[in-house]
Design a protein around this motif. Structure first.
Motif, PDB file in Angstrom:
ATOM      1  N   ARG A 186      33.449  35.700  39.515  1.00  0.00           N
ATOM      2  CA  ARG A 186      33.454  37.021  38.887  1.00  0.00           C
ATOM      3  C   ARG A 186      32.048  37.403  38.436  1.00  0.00           C
ATOM      4  O   ARG A 186      31.606  38.531  38.616  1.00  0.00           O
ATOM      5  N   MET A 226      45.979  38.962  35.194  1.00  0.00           N
ATOM      6  CA  MET A 226      45.671  39.734  36.396  1.00  0.00           C
ATOM      7  C   MET A 226      45.514  38.799  37.593  1.00  0.00           C
ATOM      8  O   MET A 226      45.316  37.599  37.427  1.00  0.00           O
ATOM      9  N   GLU A 232      41.881  40.953  41.330  1.00  0.00           N
ATOM     10  CA  GLU A 232      41.561  41.945  40.293  1.00  0.00           C
ATOM     11  C   GLU A 232      40.452  41.453  39.372  1.00  0.00           C
ATOM     12  O   GLU A 232      39.602  42.225  38.943  1.00  0.00           O
ATOM     13  N   PHE A 263      40.653  36.923  33.063  1.00  0.00           N
ATOM     14  CA  PHE A 263      41.772  37.813  32.742  1.00  0.00           C
ATOM     15  C   PHE A 263      43.025  37.155  33.305  1.00  0.00           C
ATOM     16  O   PHE A 263      43.363  37.318  34.479  1.00  0.00           O
ATOM     17  N   GLN A 314      37.390  42.102  41.227  1.00  0.00           N
ATOM     18  CA  GLN A 314      37.091  43.537  41.254  1.00  0.00           C
ATOM     19  C   GLN A 314      36.439  43.972  39.951  1.00  0.00           C
ATOM     20  O   GLN A 314      35.498  44.752  39.943  1.00  0.00           O
ATOM     21  N   LEU A 315      36.958  43.439  38.836  1.00  0.00           N
ATOM     22  CA  LEU A 315      36.357  43.782  37.548  1.00  0.00           C
ATOM     23  C   LEU A 315      34.931  43.268  37.465  1.00  0.00           C
ATOM     24  O   LEU A 315      34.061  43.920  36.896  1.00  0.00           O
ATOM     25  N   GLY A 316      34.691  42.087  38.045  1.00  0.00           N
ATOM     26  CA  GLY A 316      33.336  41.544  38.047  1.00  0.00           C
ATOM     27  C   GLY A 316      32.385  42.437  38.816  1.00  0.00           C
ATOM     28  O   GLY A 316      31.196  42.510  38.508  1.00  0.00           O
TER      29      GLY A 316
END
Lengths: 239, 291
Positions: free
Chosen positions: A151, A97, A101, A94, A104-106
């Motif tokens: 991630r 980002m 972040e 991403f 965090q999404l991972g």
């Protein structure tokens, strides 16, 4: 109940894009803690196979079992949360980002041990810690690949699928990435690595499948295959 | 100077309605991957609902609930249709444009055939309210104040959701890289449905504020506003949420200034002429395309 030895089992899997058959009746198995390589030329169907395991490509025929569960027709988010993770080719991140972040999404499918996981990832890839607040798109190619790997590891997967991690990276970084994969495997992660760089893949893995125009042409222990004359001829550049 | 200030107030109020519309439109574009041209028409149906409930009851809470509910229901009802033709399923995004134009046309025709004999509807003065502030030419009506405050609050809540919640992070992740969002295990369809819900809520509030601001609604209002919404989002840069805020307000101000300083009937021509010039100079939009 029968004890399940393999972590992943693919039976007679076929994938088609319209009239084109990308993968034809493939059988493949990965045991717990194993590092399995999938080598083959560009367009042999390696990426299609990996994507279908995650449910991104839909299987036309056949089935995929992960930890004894049939995941062939499950949605991707369910498959990811059951412990599978794909590190795609060509650093898919991403990019607008921050690095943090992205991580965090991972971790979205495994929020419980977030801090602990994050620390672990930063140990593997110290550069990500230094740049955690930086916008991901401004990282170098190698760093983006590391972020993509980090991630994927944030969800604490049981099996990691890796698609061409060496693509477009400097030899030094490729070596680093293979070292990290070996290290991850030693820690107990099962790994399925699709790679064009057959030499590196065979050196790092326990077993290997050779894919050719959508089919498994050969398989065996990597130490055997690396000495096989046909493999040497076709994938390792002669003698 | 008084004219300027008066028109600035009226322009900002109108602009905040455009902002709400463009924001919803962009969210659909980014997360559901569709061109939701029918969105303003949903807002107009919601305005008609408010008008109808207003006639039945004077209870403002019921009117607001009815307006917002209808907008949410219509938005969610369109989801299964769009899912089949959205680019999520690998279909060209333009297909959703045609489909949403069709949906908008059907809603417009139903309103023009069966409600109030097809005549525009007028909201009672009790709902619209008069001026609450006046100094010379400068006046602030109740509708203007509500549109401006309501718009600001709705946009603040929306951006808070977008940047400080998990759902918002999913929205941004899907908007930015759907494949990567898939890989990390974000439920794409569920998140997409959630975006329809958010847009439905935004649409309901837009309807309430819009009806208070202009005090009337007509079957053709939706299409008229849809063109402006589309134009604003292209001028700002398709999918650019921040750009949409600026350009939505600017369009409101330009229109109001045109009304204040020229003849009112030229306001659309002036607004679209300005946008034409901007697009000629910056085809990718003032703030850049984000899809």
């Amino acid at each position: 109940m029968e004890k399940i030895n393999n972590i992943l089992e693919i039976c007679n899997l076929s994938i088609a894009y319209g009239p084109i058959k990308a993968v034809k009746e493939v059988n493949l198995e990965i045991n717990h803690g194993e590092f399995v390589a999938l080598i083959g030329a560009n367009g042999a169907g390696k990426s299609s196979l990996l994507k279908s395991i995650l449910g991104i490509n839909k299987a036309e025929k056949g089935s995929i079992f992960f930890l004894g569960q049939d995941i062939t027709r499950k949605p991707t988010d369910k498959i990811v949360s059951s412990g599978l993770s794909l590190i795609p080719e060509g650093h898919v991140i991403f990019s607008s980002m921050s690095v943090l972040e992205n991580l965090q999404l991972g971790a979205y499918q495994n929020l419980a041990d977030f801090e602990e996981n994050l620390k672990r990832i930063f140990d593997y890839f110290p550069v990500l810690k230094d740049r955690s607040s930086q916008i991901a798109g401004t990282l170098s190619g190698g760093e983006q690949q590391m972020l993509s790997m980090g991630r994927a590891l944030m969800s604490k997967p049981k099996l990691i699928l890796v698609d061409e991690p060496s693509l477009g990276l400097a030899p030094k970084i490729v070596t680093d990435i293979f070292n990290i994969l070996t290290e991850l495997n030693k820690e107990g992660y099962a790994i399925l690595l699709a790679e064009q760089n057959a030499k590196k893949a065979l050196e790092g893995s326990h077993r290997c499948y050779v894919m050719k125009t959508g089919e498994i042409a050969m398989s065996g222990f990597s130490t055997d295959l690396i000495d096989d004359p046909k493999i040497r001829q076709a994938y390792l550049g002669g003698n | 100077m008084e004219i300027f200030i008066a028109q600035l107030i009226s322009g900002l109020a109108l602009g905040s309605i455009y902002v709400l519309l463009v924001t919803g439109f962009n969210l659909m574009l980014l997360v559901a991957k569709i061109i939701q041209f029918a969105y303003p028409q949903i807002v107009v149906v919601s305005m008609y609902t408010c008008w109808w409930v207003l006639k039945l009851t004077g209870n403002k809470l019921i009117i607001i609930l009815a307006g917002v509910s209808v907008s949410i229901i219509l938005s969610l009802l369109s989801e299964p249709i769009f899912r089949k033709i959205s680019s999520i399923e690998g279909v060209d995004i333009n297909a959703s444009f045609i489909a949403s134009m069709g949906i908008a046309m059907i809603m417009m025709d139903i309103m023009s055939h069966s409600i109030n004999y097809g005549f525009p509807v007028a909201f009672s003065p009790d709902w619209v309210g008069g001026n609450i502030f006046g100094y010379g030419l400068i006046t602030v009506s109740k509708g203007q104040l509500f549109a401006l405050l309501g718009g600001i609050i709705a946009v603040l809540i929306f951006f808070f959701l977008l940047y400080h919640t998990n759902q918002g992070r999913f929205f941004r992740a899907i908007a930015e890289n759907r494949f990567a969002a898939c890989l990390v295990g974000i439920p794409i369809i569920k998140t997409s449905i959630f975006s329809y819900l958010i847009v439905g809520i935004l649409g309901g509030f837009s309807a309430i504020l819009f009806s208070m601001l202009i005090g009337s609604a007509s079957p053709w209002l939706g299409e008229f506003v849809a063109l402006k919404m589309l134009a604003v989002s292209i001028v700002a840069g398709l999918g650019n949420l921040q750009g949409g805020l600026v350009c939505g307000l600017l369009l409101g101000i330009i229109e109001a200034m045109a009304i204040g300083y020229f003849s009112g009937s030229w306001s659309n021509v002036i607004a679209f002429a300005v946008m034409l010039i901007v697009v000629l100079m910056k085809p990718g939009g003032l703030f850049g395309i984000k899809i």
